[in-house]
Design a protein around this motif. Structure first.
Motif, PDB file in Angstrom:
ATOM      1  N   MET A 231       0.835  -1.202   0.000  1.00  0.00           N
ATOM      2  CA  MET A 231       0.000   0.000   0.000  1.00  0.00           C
ATOM      3  C   MET A 231       0.869   1.251   0.000  1.00  0.00           C
ATOM      4  O   MET A 231       1.941   1.256   0.583  1.00  0.00           O
ATOM      5  N   GLY A 232       0.386   2.273  -0.662  1.00  0.00           N
ATOM      6  CA  GLY A 232       1.094   3.540  -0.632  1.00  0.00           C
ATOM      7  C   GLY A 232       2.209   3.687  -1.639  1.00  0.00           C
ATOM      8  O   GLY A 232       2.913   4.700  -1.646  1.00  0.00           O
ATOM      9  N   HIS A 233       2.372   2.664  -2.506  1.00  0.00           N
ATOM     10  CA  HIS A 233       3.472   2.719  -3.481  1.00  0.00           C
ATOM     11  C   HIS A 233       3.007   2.216  -4.846  1.00  0.00           C
ATOM     12  O   HIS A 233       3.710   1.445  -5.494  1.00  0.00           O
ATOM     13  N   HIS A 234       1.846   2.625  -5.291  1.00  0.00           N
ATOM     14  CA  HIS A 234       1.296   2.009  -6.494  1.00  0.00           C
ATOM     15  C   HIS A 234       2.113   2.300  -7.745  1.00  0.00           C
ATOM     16  O   HIS A 234       1.982   1.610  -8.749  1.00  0.00           O
ATOM     17  N   PHE A 235       2.942   3.326  -7.693  1.00  0.00           N
ATOM     18  CA  PHE A 235       3.735   3.675  -8.872  1.00  0.00           C
ATOM     19  C   PHE A 235       5.224   3.421  -8.651  1.00  0.00           C
ATOM     20  O   PHE A 235       6.056   3.919  -9.400  1.00  0.00           O
ATOM     21  N   GLY A 236       5.533   2.620  -7.617  1.00  0.00           N
ATOM     22  CA  GLY A 236       6.922   2.241  -7.439  1.00  0.00           C
ATOM     23  C   GLY A 236       7.547   2.852  -6.210  1.00  0.00           C
ATOM     24  O   GLY A 236       6.894   2.976  -5.176  1.00  0.00           O
ATOM     25  N   ALA A 237       8.788   3.230  -6.353  1.00  0.00           N
ATOM     26  CA  ALA A 237       9.578   3.675  -5.209  1.00  0.00           C
ATOM     27  C   ALA A 237       9.966   5.147  -5.368  1.00  0.00           C
ATOM     28  O   ALA A 237       9.976   5.673  -6.480  1.00  0.00           O
ATOM     29  N   PRO A 238      10.300   5.790  -4.246  1.00  0.00           N
ATOM     30  CA  PRO A 238      10.698   7.195  -4.313  1.00  0.00           C
ATOM     31  C   PRO A 238      11.882   7.412  -5.252  1.00  0.00           C
ATOM     32  O   PRO A 238      12.837   6.628  -5.232  1.00  0.00           O
TER      33      PRO A 238
ATOM     34  N   GLN B   3       8.038   4.770 -12.179  1.00  0.00           N
ATOM     35  CA  GLN B   3       6.778   5.502 -12.013  1.00  0.00           C
ATOM     36  C   GLN B   3       6.154   5.802 -13.377  1.00  0.00           C
ATOM     37  O   GLN B   3       4.953   5.618 -13.595  1.00  0.00           O
TER      38      GLN B   3
ATOM     39  N   VAL C 205       2.518   4.397 -15.072  1.00  0.00           N
ATOM     40  CA  VAL C 205       1.517   5.333 -15.595  1.00  0.00           C
ATOM     41  C   VAL C 205       1.208   5.027 -17.054  1.00  0.00           C
ATOM     42  O   VAL C 205       0.037   4.931 -17.458  1.00  0.00           O
TER      43      VAL C 205
ATOM     44  N   TRP D 113      -7.087  -9.594   3.341  1.00  0.00           N
ATOM     45  CA  TRP D 113      -8.228  -8.822   2.845  1.00  0.00           C
ATOM     46  C   TRP D 113      -9.555  -9.491   3.170  1.00  0.00           C
ATOM     47  O   TRP D 113     -10.543  -8.819   3.405  1.00  0.00           O
TER      48      TRP D 113
ATOM     49  N   LYS E 121      -4.289   5.805   7.361  1.00  0.00           N
ATOM     50  CA  LYS E 121      -4.714   4.453   7.040  1.00  0.00           C
ATOM     51  C   LYS E 121      -3.760   3.695   6.126  1.00  0.00           C
ATOM     52  O   LYS E 121      -4.025   2.552   5.788  1.00  0.00           O
ATOM     53  N   TYR E 122      -2.718   4.326   5.671  1.00  0.00           N
ATOM     54  CA  TYR E 122      -1.718   3.608   4.888  1.00  0.00           C
ATOM     55  C   TYR E 122      -0.363   4.284   5.108  1.00  0.00           C
ATOM     56  O   TYR E 122      -0.302   5.476   5.456  1.00  0.00           O
ATOM     57  N   PRO E 123       0.705   3.555   4.928  1.00  0.00           N
ATOM     58  CA  PRO E 123       2.024   4.158   5.145  1.00  0.00           C
ATOM     59  C   PRO E 123       2.372   5.123   4.015  1.00  0.00           C
ATOM     60  O   PRO E 123       2.355   4.734   2.851  1.00  0.00           O
TER      61      PRO E 123
ATOM     62  N   ALA F  72       5.884   8.308   0.190  1.00  0.00           N
ATOM     63  CA  ALA F  72       5.190   9.369  -0.545  1.00  0.00           C
ATOM     64  C   ALA F  72       5.592  10.740  -0.022  1.00  0.00           C
ATOM     65  O   ALA F  72       5.580  11.724  -0.767  1.00  0.00           O
TER      66      ALA F  72
ATOM     67  N   ASN G  42       5.153  11.155  -6.067  1.00  0.00           N
ATOM     68  CA  ASN G  42       4.820  10.422  -7.289  1.00  0.00           C
ATOM     69  C   ASN G  42       4.647   8.919  -7.088  1.00  0.00           C
ATOM     70  O   ASN G  42       4.139   8.240  -7.971  1.00  0.00           O
ATOM     71  N   VAL G  43       5.028   8.397  -5.938  1.00  0.00           N
ATOM     72  CA  VAL G  43       4.827   6.971  -5.723  1.00  0.00           C
ATOM     73  C   VAL G  43       3.347   6.643  -5.533  1.00  0.00           C
ATOM     74  O   VAL G  43       2.933   5.496  -5.717  1.00  0.00           O
ATOM     75  N   ILE G  44       2.552   7.647  -5.174  1.00  0.00           N
ATOM     76  CA  ILE G  44       1.129   7.385  -4.969  1.00  0.00           C
ATOM     77  C   ILE G  44       0.257   8.360  -5.771  1.00  0.00           C
ATOM     78  O   ILE G  44      -0.893   8.067  -6.080  1.00  0.00           O
TER      79      ILE G  44
ATOM     80  N   PRO H  52       1.055  10.418  -9.071  1.00  0.00           N
ATOM     81  CA  PRO H  52       2.151  10.675 -10.031  1.00  0.00           C
ATOM     82  C   PRO H  52       1.992  11.982 -10.817  1.00  0.00           C
ATOM     83  O   PRO H  52       2.024  12.012 -12.050  1.00  0.00           O
TER      84      PRO H  52
ATOM     85  N   LEU I  80      -7.606   9.137 -14.615  1.00  0.00           N
ATOM     86  CA  LEU I  80      -6.783   8.086 -14.030  1.00  0.00           C
ATOM     87  C   LEU I  80      -7.160   7.984 -12.554  1.00  0.00           C
ATOM     88  O   LEU I  80      -6.943   8.936 -11.787  1.00  0.00           O
TER      89      LEU I  80
ATOM     90  N   VAL J 185      -6.748   6.389  -8.915  1.00  0.00           N
ATOM     91  CA  VAL J 185      -5.676   5.740  -8.178  1.00  0.00           C
ATOM     92  C   VAL J 185      -6.105   5.529  -6.723  1.00  0.00           C
ATOM     93  O   VAL J 185      -6.283   6.492  -5.988  1.00  0.00           O
ATOM     94  N   PRO J 186      -6.259   4.271  -6.313  1.00  0.00           N
ATOM     95  CA  PRO J 186      -6.536   4.030  -4.893  1.00  0.00           C
ATOM     96  C   PRO J 186      -5.265   4.174  -4.076  1.00  0.00           C
ATOM     97  O   PRO J 186      -4.165   4.187  -4.619  1.00  0.00           O
ATOM     98  N   ALA J 187      -5.435   4.280  -2.791  1.00  0.00           N
ATOM     99  CA  ALA J 187      -4.252   4.343  -1.930  1.00  0.00           C
ATOM    100  C   ALA J 187      -4.290   3.189  -0.947  1.00  0.00           C
ATOM    101  O   ALA J 187      -3.348   2.877  -0.319  1.00  0.00           O
TER     102      ALA J 187
END
Lengths: 58, 175
Positions: A1-8, A14, A18, B24, B101-103, B107, B112-114, B116, B171, B173-175
């Motif tokens: 969670m919190g990293h849907h597009f990869g890493a910092p 990223q 996309v 889940w 609710k999420y780390p 980010a 851009n990791v969450i 973009p 686009l 995007v869930p988190a």
């Protein structure tokens, strides 16, 4: 969670996530289409650690 | 192989396994009313123009907003029923995430990791995307009243995306 597009700072990854998502607009045949990318989080974490250590962007 | 290396090899994060299989299902049992379910079939909406002519917006449940905006309520047990507009030209340094609710440690280093936003700015500048809407959208995904959420936040964002921003593509995007 919190990293849907990869890493910092991993802008290459990223951008890839996309653009792959946007490609769905062209290739999806039905609502709810899911594409699994051949990306392993374990690999991403290693690269992310390296990027952080190097302190620079790819 | 050293003991440390053997330990690393067995770390499920290193070999790509889910840390807690079945998590889940557990959450669905614990918070059954928080899950939005839709029995209706939603037909595919095809893009009516090439992507390089389309105006794109970004909608995320990550809870990001401009530092100058009022923070969202992250403590209310039912959740937050408002959303924030994020200018599509914003930079990482303009933005902040209020979420429990999420780390979002990573980010906080690179939004851009969450969300973009800078990658989309680049794609628009290069012409892969026709353009970006003036604003993107953000809200907090945690919510215990999905029906009210659908009638308020979701409906208001959908209206803003279509009417205010005239977006061709969103686009999500869930988190």
């Amino acid at each position: 969670m919190g990293h849907h597009f990869g890493a910092p700072f991993h802008s290459t990854l990223q951008r890839r996530v996309v653009t792959e998502a946007l490609q769905l607009l062209r290739i999806a045949e039905a609502s709810g289409t899911i594409v699994t990318l051949p990306i392993k989080w374990a690999d991403v974490r290693r690269e992310a650690k390296l990027l952080t250590e190097q302190g620079k962007r790819l | 192989m050293t003991e440390a290396a053997e330990s690393l090899k067995q770390d499920p994060r290193e070999i790509g396994q889910q840390l807690r299989p079945g998590l889940w299902q557990t959450i669905n049992q614990r918070y059954p009313s928080s899950m939005i379910t839709k029995a209706d079939y939603v037909p595919l909406a095809r893009l009516m123009k090439p992507l390089n002519e389309a105006r794109l917006t970004l909608v995320s449940s990550c809870g990001v907003h401009m530092k100058s905006d009022r923070p969202m309520d992250v403590c209310h047990p039912f959740g937050e029923f408002t959303f924030r507009r994020v200018p599509s030209g914003a930079k990482h340094s303009d933005l902040i995430i209020h979420q429990l609710k999420y780390p979002h440690d990573d980010a906080d280093l690179d939004i851009n990791v969450i969300f973009p936003i800078e990658r989309l700015q680049e794609l628009a500048a290069e012409g892969m995307i026709g353009g970006l809407t003036r604003n993107f959208f953000s809200f907090i995904g945690y919510n215990m009243d999905p029906e009210r959420f659908e009638q308020t936040v979701a409906a208001d964002i959908a209206c803003a995306v279509c009417e205010d921003e005239q977006a061709d593509v969103a686009l999500l995007v869930p988190a």
